[in-house]
Write a protein that holds these residues in place. Structure first.
Motif, PDB file in Angstrom:
ATOM      1  N   VAL A   5      11.700 -11.226 -38.188  1.00 28.26           N
ATOM      2  CA  VAL A   5      11.617 -12.178 -37.086  1.00 28.26           C
ATOM      3  C   VAL A   5      10.201 -12.081 -36.544  1.00 28.26           C
ATOM      4  O   VAL A   5       9.702 -10.988 -36.270  1.00 28.26           O
ATOM      5  CB  VAL A   5      12.631 -11.866 -35.962  1.00 28.26           C
ATOM      6  CG1 VAL A   5      12.438 -12.812 -34.783  1.00 28.26           C
ATOM      7  CG2 VAL A   5      14.053 -11.930 -36.479  1.00 28.26           C
ATOM      8  N   LEU A   6       9.558 -13.230 -36.398  1.00 24.48           N
ATOM      9  CA  LEU A   6       8.202 -13.292 -35.855  1.00 24.48           C
ATOM     10  C   LEU A   6       8.180 -14.237 -34.662  1.00 24.48           C
ATOM     11  O   LEU A   6       8.906 -15.225 -34.636  1.00 24.48           O
ATOM     12  CB  LEU A   6       7.209 -13.835 -36.889  1.00 24.48           C
ATOM     13  CG  LEU A   6       7.101 -13.165 -38.236  1.00 24.48           C
ATOM     14  CD1 LEU A   6       6.197 -13.980 -39.154  1.00 24.48           C
ATOM     15  CD2 LEU A   6       6.563 -11.759 -38.077  1.00 24.48           C
ATOM     16  N   MET A   7       7.332 -13.930 -33.698  1.00 25.66           N
ATOM     17  CA  MET A   7       6.980 -14.877 -32.656  1.00 25.66           C
ATOM     18  C   MET A   7       5.470 -15.031 -32.747  1.00 25.66           C
ATOM     19  O   MET A   7       4.738 -14.040 -32.674  1.00 25.66           O
ATOM     20  CB  MET A   7       7.386 -14.367 -31.269  1.00 25.66           C
ATOM     21  CG  MET A   7       8.874 -14.397 -31.031  1.00 25.66           C
ATOM     22  SD  MET A   7       9.342 -13.773 -29.405  1.00 25.66           S
ATOM     23  CE  MET A   7       8.851 -15.116 -28.345  1.00 25.66           C
ATOM     24  N   VAL A   8       5.024 -16.257 -32.938  1.00 28.39           N
ATOM     25  CA  VAL A   8       3.590 -16.514 -33.083  1.00 28.39           C
ATOM     26  C   VAL A   8       3.187 -17.629 -32.135  1.00 28.39           C
ATOM     27  O   VAL A   8       3.996 -18.479 -31.777  1.00 28.39           O
ATOM     28  CB  VAL A   8       3.215 -16.886 -34.541  1.00 28.39           C
ATOM     29  CG1 VAL A   8       3.527 -15.754 -35.497  1.00 28.39           C
ATOM     30  CG2 VAL A   8       3.922 -18.144 -34.988  1.00 28.39           C
ATOM     31  N   ASN A   9       1.906 -17.613 -31.742  1.00 31.69           N
ATOM     32  CA  ASN A   9       1.423 -18.688 -30.877  1.00 31.69           C
ATOM     33  C   ASN A   9       0.938 -19.861 -31.738  1.00 31.69           C
ATOM     34  O   ASN A   9       0.973 -19.804 -32.965  1.00 31.69           O
ATOM     35  CB  ASN A   9       0.340 -18.188 -29.919  1.00 31.69           C
ATOM     36  CG  ASN A   9      -0.906 -17.701 -30.626  1.00 31.69           C
ATOM     37  OD1 ASN A   9      -1.141 -17.975 -31.793  1.00 31.69           O
ATOM     38  ND2 ASN A   9      -1.722 -16.968 -29.904  1.00 31.69           N
TER      39      ASN A   9
END
Length: 140
Positions: A5-9
């Motif tokens: 799981v990634l959160m990227v801008n």
């Protein structure tokens, strides 16, 4: 099975990552760059599912962030898309606005929802119970 799981801008910088299978650091860098590039290059009218090597990638934009989930081929993309939606709803319920200063809390939420690459909880109240208990301890 969920592999990461990634959160990227919007610029493609990783703000949060959680891997559920061992991946060495150099491979992570390449994987994240390739996956994020594939997701960010898609237009709004294209679907939120992308194939990357032996993985399926499901992503969704949430404000200025993209939540990207890599899964094995036997996983149902729509159920993962629903998981991402649920994750976003839990974040909305817990945080007022800024979540980037509270990444420890985001990790707790993610850990309550997913363990060892499997979805273990989707009930918002159950997911937020440990954080609410921590918050009450901090107030006391």
């Amino acid at each position: 099975m969920i592999t990461f799981v990634l959160m990227v801008n919007r610029q493609g910088q990783t703000r949060l990552c959680r891997y559920y299978q061992p991946v060495n650091t150099s491979r992570r860098t390449v994987l994240e760059a390739d996956v994020v590039r594939a997701c960010l290059s898609r237009s709004r009218d294209q679907c939120s599912f992308v194939e990357y090597k032996d993985l399926k990638v499901v992503f969704r934009q949430y404000a200025a962030l993209y939540i990207v989930v890599g899964v094995t081929e036997d996983e149902n993309e729509l159920s993962i898309y629903e998981l991402v939606q649920n994750f976003v709803e839990v974040l909305d319920k817990y945080f007022n606005r800024v979540i980037m200063f509270n990444l420890d809390r985001v990790h707790i939420i993610l850990d309550e929802m997913i363990q060892n690459g499997r979805i273990v909880e989707t009930n918002k109240s159950n997911i937020l119970a440990p954080l609410n208990a921590l918050d009450k301890m901090g107030d006391g």
